[in-house]
Design an enzyme around this catalytic site. Structure first.
Site, mmCIF file in Angstrom:
data_model
loop_
_atom_site.group_PDB
_atom_site.id
_atom_site.type_symbol
_atom_site.label_atom_id
_atom_site.label_comp_id
_atom_site.label_asym_id
_atom_site.label_seq_id
_atom_site.Cartn_x
_atom_site.Cartn_y
_atom_site.Cartn_z
ATOM 1 N N GLY A 154 0.847 -1.184 0.000
ATOM 2 C CA GLY A 154 0.000 0.000 0.000
ATOM 3 C C GLY A 154 0.882 1.234 0.000
ATOM 4 N N HIS B 141 0.086 6.786 7.769
ATOM 5 C CA HIS B 141 0.918 5.673 8.236
ATOM 6 C C HIS B 141 2.378 5.858 7.805
ATOM 7 C CE1 HIS B 141 1.750 1.449 9.377
ATOM 8 N NE2 HIS B 141 2.610 1.521 8.376
ATOM 9 N N GLU B 142 2.572 6.106 6.520
ATOM 10 C CA GLU B 142 3.959 6.226 6.033
ATOM 11 C C GLU B 142 4.629 7.465 6.618
ATOM 12 O OE1 GLU B 142 4.713 3.523 5.005
ATOM 13 O OE2 GLU B 142 2.777 2.778 4.315
ATOM 14 N N TYR C 271 1.691 -5.168 13.547
ATOM 15 C CA TYR C 271 0.969 -3.894 13.464
ATOM 16 C C TYR C 271 -0.063 -3.793 14.590
ATOM 17 C CZ TYR C 271 2.566 -3.461 8.551
ATOM 18 O OH TYR C 271 3.315 -3.358 7.405
ATOM 19 N N ARG D 156 -0.731 -5.364 -5.662
ATOM 20 C CA ARG D 156 -0.585 -5.129 -4.234
ATOM 21 C C ARG D 156 -0.861 -6.440 -3.498
ATOM 22 N NH1 ARG D 156 -3.977 -0.598 -0.713
ATOM 23 N NH2 ARG D 156 -3.044 -1.114 1.311
HETATM 24 N N1 BES Z 1 6.867 -0.756 5.843
HETATM 25 C C1 BES Z 1 5.575 -1.187 5.447
HETATM 26 C C2 BES Z 1 5.584 -2.001 4.197
HETATM 27 C C3 BES Z 1 6.467 -3.223 4.264
HETATM 28 C C4 BES Z 1 6.510 -4.028 5.388
HETATM 29 C C5 BES Z 1 7.241 -3.560 3.186
HETATM 30 C C6 BES Z 1 7.335 -5.143 5.417
HETATM 31 C C7 BES Z 1 8.065 -4.657 3.234
HETATM 32 C C8 BES Z 1 8.112 -5.457 4.346
HETATM 33 C C9 BES Z 1 4.620 -0.007 5.264
HETATM 34 O O1 BES Z 1 4.829 1.031 6.148
HETATM 35 C C10 BES Z 1 3.224 -0.497 5.523
HETATM 36 O O2 BES Z 1 2.977 -0.935 6.603
HETATM 37 N N2 BES Z 1 2.342 -0.405 4.549
HETATM 38 C C11 BES Z 1 0.958 -0.759 4.688
HETATM 39 C C12 BES Z 1 0.150 0.509 4.823
HETATM 40 C C13 BES Z 1 -1.000 0.429 5.751
HETATM 41 C C14 BES Z 1 -0.709 -0.151 7.093
HETATM 42 C C15 BES Z 1 -1.677 1.767 5.883
HETATM 43 C C16 BES Z 1 0.526 -1.536 3.448
HETATM 44 O O3 BES Z 1 1.305 -1.644 2.512
HETATM 45 O O4 BES Z 1 -0.565 -2.066 3.421
HETATM 46 ZN ZN ZN Z 2 4.327 0.531 8.110
#
Ligand code: BES
Ligand code: ZN
Length: 612
Positions: free
Chosen positions: A277, A304-305, A392, A561
């Site tokens: 995401g 979030h980011e 999370y 995704r």
């Molecule tokens: N850092 C993560 C994405 C990630 C985690 C990439 C582990 C590779 C390995 C990012 O911050 C994240 O959590 N993205 C979520 C967004 C959501 C929680 C709003 C996503 O991609 O769904």
């Molecule tokens: Zn994250």
């Protein structure tokens, strides 16, 4: 001699490189980068040094001052998770220059041919390095325990431009003599090439290294924010509208967590194959285009980011075993920002969706309870295979529990102090717990910290949120079992998230006729909101509704995704005796595979291989 991280060959007895200078010549014809990396150590060093590498061919390693070759070896059989150990033997050098080439199958890189892009005329390439893919772009000590600064010279065809999670210095003609053994000078300086230069002066863990190259345009959306995307005016305009509220979120973040330390906060909207995401690359967050829905809901992903700018990027997990320190804190911080900018009701709804996700993933890991812990053991485990909501949402619940115990004012003060104390450091769960106990006296008497961090499953003092909307939606979902559907007036003001929560609270499989009736009334399979569409299609597959297979196929072919690929492929292959669904899954994957990022390809492969 001791490894510092189960996912890296990095050794605790070796010095950590503090700076990497990269020269990258992009060869789109062969989907490869001819490159060199100058690694700098804090002081001169003699002896072996271990680096991580995956799918890289190493041409030479030299002393940059004398150009004398340095002995090196690459472990012959790649470890399926860690890749290869590149051992370099140094004799009193404080830097060494590695010439190498990436492979078209480098796990961090997705190379899109022109037909795979929106404009269909020029190629595109981008990285996704978290958790352990930076090593497939350049050799490094690929552990978040080792922080590096870097500079990069990116050599690309002049029709293209480059962006990075770093400060852009300039775009200019290539200079003779600067290829630094990445490729021949003639190639580097050939007609039609340009160089884009970047520097990253703040030390980051390697997983935050990121670039994208393509026909990229941008729009201003705030004093420190531009949104970048493939140069398509409608996409850029829609993105600029969607993210107009970003500056307000940064300000709220600063109020809650302290100064924003990264100067700029730009956003890059990637092609639909982006596997996440969002990814918190510093100075420039990477986003899936599926968050642009025209209803400002993309703001949650941006929140979030953005929150990672404090939790994750300033304070980083020491290894993936402490991943909850990144994602649990960030989920908490994200919801605090959402609460201010979108209201408490929205924040509670998000907590509710998270609560559902936590329960589902604890169920998913019922035969592998290790991964329901916050602090996990990951020796021999690929982080991409165990990615789940647990770090999370259990992490969020832990912090929320502490907040309830000591009150919000005290907790806010604690978090600010925590960030100020550990910024630009990589820490583990024990360090956090010691800091917690030192700053909140007797907290361990009130909360069983051990149960929260070392225990499996959901602790007894975790709680489901309460709010009018949340409770109403959950009870409507429960009524579905008795054949009842929500009335039009009840859903009149529902947005995507309300539907998502509703669908996720329905039983896993129901009567096919009920699924059809629900869709006939609310047209969920056609929703433009992928969260809603995928939740519905997942229910439809599990309930044996074959008429949705063509919509499922279409969805699996238009987005990459993993949040959508995982549940859809899993639903297709999971049910016993549903041969047709399994055949569909296999066929669609064969046809769609090339459009997915390598990380997503791997994840889908592992789902299919487990069930077929
Ligand atoms: N850092 C993560 C994405 C990630 C985690 C990439 C582990 C590779 C390995 C990012 O911050 C994240 O959590 N993205 C979520 C967004 C959501 C929680 C709003 C996503 O991609 O769904
Ligand atoms: Zn994250």
């Amino acid at each position: 001699m001791a490894p510092v991280d189960p996912h890296s060959f990095t050794d605790s007895s070796h010095p950590f490189a503090t700076h990497i200078s990269l020269s990258l010549y992009f060869d789109f014809a062969s989907s490869a980068i001819n490159a060199s990396a100058l690694l700098t150590l804090p002081t001169p060093y003699s002896g072996p040094i271990f680096l991580d590498a995956r799918s890289l061919s190493i041409t030479s390693i030299v002393d940059p001052k004398t150009l004398i070759p340095l002995p090196f070896s690459l472990s012959p059989i790649p470890d399926p998770i860690k890749g290869q150990n590149l051992t370099v033997s140094l004799s009193n050098q404080s830097s060494f220059l590695i010439s190498f080439c990436t492979s078209p199958s480098s796990s961090a890189l997705q190379w899109l041919s022109p037909p795979q892009t929106f404009n269909k005329t020029l190629p595109f390439v981008y990285t996704q390095c978290q958790s352990i893919h930076a090593r497939s772009v350049f050799p490094c000590q690929d552990t978040p325990a080792a922080r590096i600064c870097y500079s990069a010279r990116i050599n690309v065809p002049r029709q293209l431009s480059a962006v990075m999670s770093a400060r852009h210095v300039e775009r200019r003609a290539p200079l003779s003599g600067e290829a630094a053994m990445a490729c021949d000078d003639a190639l580097w300086c050939a007609e039609g090439r340009v160089v884009e230069e970047f520097v990253m002066e703040q030390p980051i863990p390697p997983y935050l290294f990121a670039f994208a190259v393509g026909e990229i345009g941008c729009r201003e959306v705030g004093p420190r924010t531009r949104v970048y995307a493939e140069l398509v005016p409608e996409v850029l305009d829609a993105a600029a509208r969607e993210f107009a509220g970003t500056e307000e979120m940064i300000r709220q973040g600063e109020k809650l967590f302290g100064p924003y330390e990264w100067e700029r906060f730009d956003l890059l909207v990637l092609p639909p194959s982006f596997p996440y995401g969002g990814m918190e690359n510093p100075r420039m967050v990477f986003l899936t285009p599926t968050v642009i829905k025209g209803d400002a809901s993309g703001a949650q992903v941006v929140a979030h980011e953005l929150a990672h700018s404090w939790t994750g990027n300033l304070i980083t997990n020491k290894s993936n075993e402490d991943f909850w320190l990144n994602e649990g804190f960030t989920t908490y911080a994200e919801r605090r920002i959402v609460e201010v900018v979108q209201g408490e009701e929205r924040a509670v709804l998000n907590i509710g969706i998270g609560w559902r996700g936590l329960n589902e993933d604890v169920e998913r890991f019922k035969d592998n309870m290790e991964f329901t812990k916050l602090k996990t053991k990951q020796e021999g485990v690929d982080p991409d295979d165990i990615y789940s909501q647990i770090p999370y949402e259990k992490g969020f619940q832990f912090l929320w529990r502490i907040e309830r115990q000591i009150g919000r004012a005290a907790f806010d003060e604690f978090i600010k102090k925590y960030i100020a104390t550990f910024k630009f450091q990589s820490i583990d769960t024990e360090t956090f717990l010691n800091f917690l106990k030192a700053n909140i006296p007797a907290i361990e008497k009130e909360i069983d910290l051990n149960v929260w961090t070392e225990g499996t499953g959901i602790p007894p003092d975790a709680i489901e949120p309460v709010s009018n909307i949340y409770t109403k939606i959950v009870s409507l979902a429960n009524e579905f079992k008795f054949g009842m559907m929500p009335r039009e007036d009840e859903v009149a003001d529902w947005h995507g998230q309300e539907w998502e929560l509703y669908l996720e609270n329905l039983p896993k499989s129901v009567e096919a006729s009920q699924v059809e009736a629900l869709d006939a009334r609310y047209r969920l399979a056609e929703s433009k909101d992928y969260e809603v569409k995928v939740a519905f299609l997942q229910l439809a597959i599990s309930s044996g509704c074959r008429e949705y297979y063509s919509e499922v196929e279409k969805t699996l072919k238009e987005v990459g995704r993993m949040k959508y690929l995982r549940p859809l492929y899993t639903a297709l292959v999971q049910g016993s005796g549903k041969e047709e669904a399994k055949i569909l899954a296999k066929r669609v994957f064969v046809e769609a595979r090339d459009c997915y990022h390598p990380i997503a390809q791997g994840v889908v492969e592992s789902i299919l291989s487990k069930h077929l």
